[in-house]
Design a protein around this motif. Structure first.
Motif, mmCIF file in Angstrom:
data_model
loop_
_atom_site.group_PDB
_atom_site.id
_atom_site.type_symbol
_atom_site.label_atom_id
_atom_site.label_comp_id
_atom_site.label_asym_id
_atom_site.label_seq_id
_atom_site.Cartn_x
_atom_site.Cartn_y
_atom_site.Cartn_z
ATOM 1 N N MET A 1 0.841 -1.180 0.000
ATOM 2 C CA MET A 1 0.000 0.000 0.000
ATOM 3 C C MET A 1 0.885 1.242 0.000
ATOM 4 S SD MET A 1 -3.035 0.775 2.627
ATOM 5 C CE MET A 1 -2.973 2.399 3.285
ATOM 6 N N ALA A 2 0.574 2.199 -0.823
ATOM 7 C CA ALA A 2 1.365 3.417 -0.933
ATOM 8 C C ALA A 2 0.902 4.451 0.095
ATOM 9 C CB ALA A 2 1.245 4.000 -2.341
ATOM 10 N N LYS A 3 1.835 5.314 0.534
ATOM 11 C CA LYS A 3 1.512 6.390 1.460
ATOM 12 C C LYS A 3 0.488 7.354 0.892
ATOM 13 C CE LYS A 3 5.754 7.024 4.103
ATOM 14 N NZ LYS A 3 6.797 8.005 4.420
ATOM 15 N N GLU A 4 0.403 7.415 -0.415
ATOM 16 C CA GLU A 4 -0.446 8.394 -1.093
ATOM 17 C C GLU A 4 -1.908 7.962 -1.200
ATOM 18 O OE1 GLU A 4 2.352 7.026 -2.756
ATOM 19 O OE2 GLU A 4 3.631 8.541 -1.835
ATOM 20 N N GLU A 5 -2.249 6.828 -0.636
ATOM 21 C CA GLU A 5 -3.629 6.364 -0.768
ATOM 22 C C GLU A 5 -4.225 6.016 0.587
ATOM 23 O OE1 GLU A 5 -4.175 2.456 -2.613
ATOM 24 O OE2 GLU A 5 -2.098 1.993 -2.139
ATOM 25 N N HIS A 17 -2.119 6.849 5.490
ATOM 26 C CA HIS A 17 -0.983 7.558 6.067
ATOM 27 C C HIS A 17 -1.446 8.949 6.457
ATOM 28 C CE1 HIS A 17 3.035 9.360 6.403
ATOM 29 N NE2 HIS A 17 3.391 8.116 6.703
#
Length: 135
Positions: A1-5, A17
């Motif tokens: 999972m990306a920090k941007e989502e 995040h």
């Protein structure tokens, strides 16, 4: 999972995040140099509690106030003073704080960097009583 989502999962979970949650100024009638991120809200499906991240800049202050709900706080970074009733406590990273309903309280950043803390509150008042508790 990306920090941007932020993920809203099939069971009602929310994972994200903090940095992508909007950092809003706390109104000037309540605080000076203070920001809030509403990490988890009732609108996210959380039926009982809200989770907020506060950032109080150096020289910042959350003014004296009281309300009929409790607070649970965990200090992440910084140095601050918190007044609960008539007593002032110095807190730093790692301290936890419980503030009962209707007790007047306020916060000051006493350091040279941001004071950051997680604050959890219930969506509904913790008590029917509305008068200030003196202690």
């Amino acid at each position: 999972m990306a920090k941007e989502e932020t993920v809203l999962g099939p069971c009602g979970e929310k994972i994200g995040h903090y940095s992508i949650v909007r950092n809003e100024p706390v109104s000037e009638d309540m605080a000076v140099k203070t920001w809030i991120r509403w990490l988890i809200r009732k609108e996210d499906g959380a039926p009982t509690f809200a989770m907020r991240l506060f950032e109080v800049e150096p020289g910042g202050h959350i003014k004296a106030h009281h309300h009929p709900w409790e607070h649970e706080i965990f200090v992440l970074e910084g140095i601050g003073d918190v007044r609960i009733g008539s007593k002032v406590y110095r807190v730093t990273s790692g301290f936890f704080i419980y503030i009962p309903p209707n007790v007047e309280h306020e916060y000051w950043n006493r350091g040279s960097s941001s004071l950051k803390f997680i604050c959890i509150i219930p969506h509904k008042p913790s008590t029917e009583e509305r008068s200030v508790k003196k202690c």
